[in-house]
Design a protein around this motif. Structure first.
Motif: not given
Length: 440
Positions: A311-319, A411-420
């Motif tokens: 979860x912390x990696x997820x938030x950090x990659x979103x930045x 037009x507005x797809x979910x980011x690949x980070x969320x898919x990961x």
């Protein structure tokens, strides 16, 4: 026989002569004989004596005398020069104003007094032993493992904190770009995340590629047609630096679906390295996150620790997606991401949890020193109180809620980070309820 007898007969007179000599000696008294012997011996000794040579001074003694004379002359000249200097200074002081001298002496005395007072204050106010007992040593369980380098771990983190300030870019690094904006950069970084997943690179390579991209955009303007080429070259350089087995360069060209050729990629690699002056080592927020996870106070084998980690990696990659997060230093980004991860796990967990649940409150108190989810060990190792992290935490919580609320469309797809991170291998961390953090 005749010859033998003749030899014997001839030898007889010789013997008689010897006896006559001995008889003559024996007739003399013994004292005279001894004196004669001593005289003969003394004469022989005197004849054999060698005249004594006069000792000449060696070269070493001559050199020592010369050097001593030179030293003496130099000392005399230096003493004369010192005396002249002292006289000159006294004359200057007598000419100068006596008031200024008094003020300078007073200032010196005051500075000495202040230094003594500061030393006394530090001695009179030591750290409370109760506070030290609450801080746990995170390096102790890894002391026997040499790869963790527990003896120098604190010094390494201090050097990294100094280096991150030097390499700080700032949020206005796109002001030099006329054709590239924040949205284009976001699309490019999201695509690089997908390529990173397909190549199965380390997480450090993604952070380094994003840093190289931002540094290059700061130093040189880029056109829209060359933006994808710049992004893939940044990933290629980062993979060469971080990975053990890098893929072939032709694979990087195939990933882009013919957007550029192999010659163009190699040329862009040379341009990027020359503009960056071959400076590829930068401080990553992932480095600080690994330290802060140890300070969270959870067992490293448990599922709760893995959830906190992903979860912390997820938030950090979103930045990495938004450019305005570049105004925060990497250590602050890591601290704010782990704080938000603890809050989300507290919100989504039961009452019996290891996160010291404070109730499902989604508001961050201004007096963050007494917050239960941010322990004293985390404050000690992160060097941040919750008051210092609040701005970054609010921005991450807003961004994560916005991306999760987007509907899938062309037009507005979910980011690949969320898919990961919605995959069950990562405990489907992206599907959790994320609290909206606000100030009171």
């Amino acid at each position: 026989m005749t010859t033998f007898l003749s030899n014997v007969n001839n030898s007889i007179p010789l013997l008689q002569n010897k006896r006559s000599v001995l008889g003559s000696l024996t007739n003399r008294p013994l004292n005279q004989i001894n004196t004669l012997k001593q005289k003969n011996v003394n004469q022989e000794i005197n004849n054999c004596k060698v005249p004594k040579k006069q000792k000449q001074p060696s070269l070493g003694t001559v050199q020592l005398k010369q050097s001593n004379e030179r030293i003496r002359k130099y000392d005399e000249s230096s003493q004369q020069s010192n005396t002249t200097k002292k006289r000159f200074r006294k004359n200057q002081k007598s000419k100068s104003n006596p008031k200024k001298e008094t003020t300078k002496t007073k200032q010196r005395k005051k500075s000495k007094k202040t230094k003594k007072i500061k030393k006394a204050k530090t001695k009179s106010h030591p750290i409370d032993p109760k506070e030290i007992s609450k801080i746990t040593d995170i390096h102790r369980p890894f002391s026997k493992l040499p790869e963790h380098v527990t003896e120098i771990a604190d010094e390494i983190t201090q050097n990294m904190r100094i280096k991150e300030k030097k390499d700080h870019i700032g949020e206005d690094f796109l002001h030099t770009q006329s054709q590239v904006n924040d949205k284009m950069r976001e699309i490019l970084v999201d695509w690089l995340c997908n390529v990173h997943i397909n190549f199965e690179f380390k997480t450090e390579t993604l952070y380094l590629a994003a840093k190289l991209l931002d540094k290059f955009l700061l130093l040189k303007p880029v056109s829209i047609n060359r933006l994808q080429l710049v992004g893939i070259t940044a990933l290629l350089i980062a993979s060469k630096y971080q990975e053990v087995n890098t893929p072939d360069i032709e694979e990087f060209v195939l990933v882009a679906n013919g957007a550029f050729t192999l010659k163009e990629l190699l040329k862009m690699e040379i341009i990027m390295l020359t503009i960056l002056r071959f400076r590829v080592t930068y401080v990553s927020p992932y480095f600080f996150l690994q330290i802060y996870l140890k300070a969270a106070g959870i067992e490293l084998i448990s599922e709760e620790f893995l959830k906190l980690k992903f979860l912390s990696n997820y938030f950090l990659e979103l930045t990495l997606l938004k450019s305005h997060f570049r105004k925060f230093c990497p250590s602050k980004l890591a601290a704010s991401s782990i704080y938000l991860a603890i809050k989300t796990l507290d919100l989504n967990s039961n009452s019996n949890s290891n996160f010291n649940s404070i109730g499902n409150k989604n508001v961050l108190n201004k007096s963050g020193h007494n917050s239960k989810c941010w322990s004293k060990t985390l404050i000690h190792y992160t060097k941040f109180h919750t008051e210092q992290i609040i701005d970054c935490v609010i921005l991450i919580s807003k961004l994560s809620n916005q991306l999760c609320s987007f509907e899938q469309s062309e037009e507005n797809q979910t980011p690949n980070i969320i898919k990961k991170y919605s995959d069950p291998d990562f405990y489907s961390v992206a599907m959790m309820k994320i609290p909206l953090i606000k100030k009171n």
